[in-house]
Design an enzyme around this catalytic site. Structure first.
Site, short mmCIF file in Angstrom:
data_model
loop_
_atom_site.label_atom_id
_atom_site.label_comp_id
_atom_site.label_asym_id
_atom_site.label_seq_id
_atom_site.Cartn_x
_atom_site.Cartn_y
_atom_site.Cartn_z
N GLU A 143 81.46 18.84 -13.29
CA GLU A 143 80.53 18.12 -12.48
C GLU A 143 79.88 19.07 -11.31
OE1 GLU A 143 80.98 14.96 -8.88
OE2 GLU A 143 82.54 14.92 -10.54
N ASP A 196 81.69 13.75 0.68
CA ASP A 196 82.51 14.87 0.58
C ASP A 196 83.47 15.12 1.70
OD1 ASP A 196 81.56 15.61 -2.10
OD2 ASP A 196 79.62 16.37 -0.94
#
Length: 239
Positions: free
Chosen positions: A32, A43
């Site tokens: 990924e 994130d």
């Protein structure tokens, strides 16, 4: 299915390629790759710092996309993790036409599952990986099942990347069981995979996992990343 997240272009193109090759050499099923974005809301601090460092060094989504295209022949499934604004800035059909032959799917954390038909109706022809969470209901699985993707990305924590997950939690186990009973797609567990023990637990309760934060921590040192990947591989194969 075992997967690794890498921050695209980090810390530089040459090192990123070495890290990508290490993922392939260690027998992982998919990689990924995160496209740099200035507001990576899903994130945690480790991945966010890597993304911002890439942007500050001049890395752009287009450059990372070119790098991914150059790796198209590698024997591993490739997914892009990005945000809706990046795809919109290229144009839905333009992004799809450019990357469809190389990618097995895109992961767009700020795109609700119910909105994916709008992408497909606009000429987007890359499978969009649906998300499931601890809040997902049985009625939500129908939307996920309409996805062109062969996998569902299960977020096993309430939080951002780098969080710790409890793979023995009755709530988590019940949710994964409910999802798997209502889909023929593979359920890949993301968020909270740090150690070989985490990887083993994820494989025991789901169809696979993706490890991100711990991999990105080692992206500056491909040899250290290789050792980490090997440790995950040994756990997964029972050695």
């Amino acid at each position: 299915m075992r997967g690794i997240y890498l921050a695209g272009g980090y810390p530089d193109a040459g090192t990123f390629r070495k890290c990508f090759n290490a993922v392939v050499a260690n027998g992982f099923d998919f990689v990924e790759i995160g496209l740099p974005f200035n507001d990576p809301t899903a994130d945690g601090p480790v991945i966010a710092r890597a993304i911002h460092a890439s942007l500050e060094s001049g890395v752009t989504p287009a450059r990372v996309m070119d790098e991914i295209l150059s790796l198209g022949g590698a024997p591993i499934k490739k997914y892009v993790m990005t945000y809706a604004n990046i795809i919109y800035s290229f144009g839905l059909k333009e992004f799809s036409d450019r990357m469809a032959g190389c990618l097995d799917g895109v992961i767009v954390p700020d795109l609700p599952n119910r909105m994916t038909p709008l992408f497909y109706d606009s000429g987007f022809d890359i499978p969009i990986v649906p998300f499931a969470t601890l809040e997902s209901r049985e009625s939500d699985i129908g939307i996920m099942n309409r996805s062109k993707s062969g996998i569902i990305y299960f977020i096993g924590v309430r939080g951002i990347t780098g969080s710790t997950s409890d793979f023995t939690s009755p709530e988590l186990l019940a949710k994964i069981r409910m999802i798997r009973e209502n889909t023929d797609k593979k359920v890949i567990i993301g968020f909270g995979i740090k150690t070989a023990d985490d990887a083993g637990q994820a494989l025991a309760i789901g169809d696979g996992y993706v490890a991100g934060t711990e991999a990105v921590l080692r992206q500056g040192d491909p040899a250290a990343l290789d050792r980490y990947l090997a440790s995950l591989g040994r756990q997964a194969s029972g050695r």
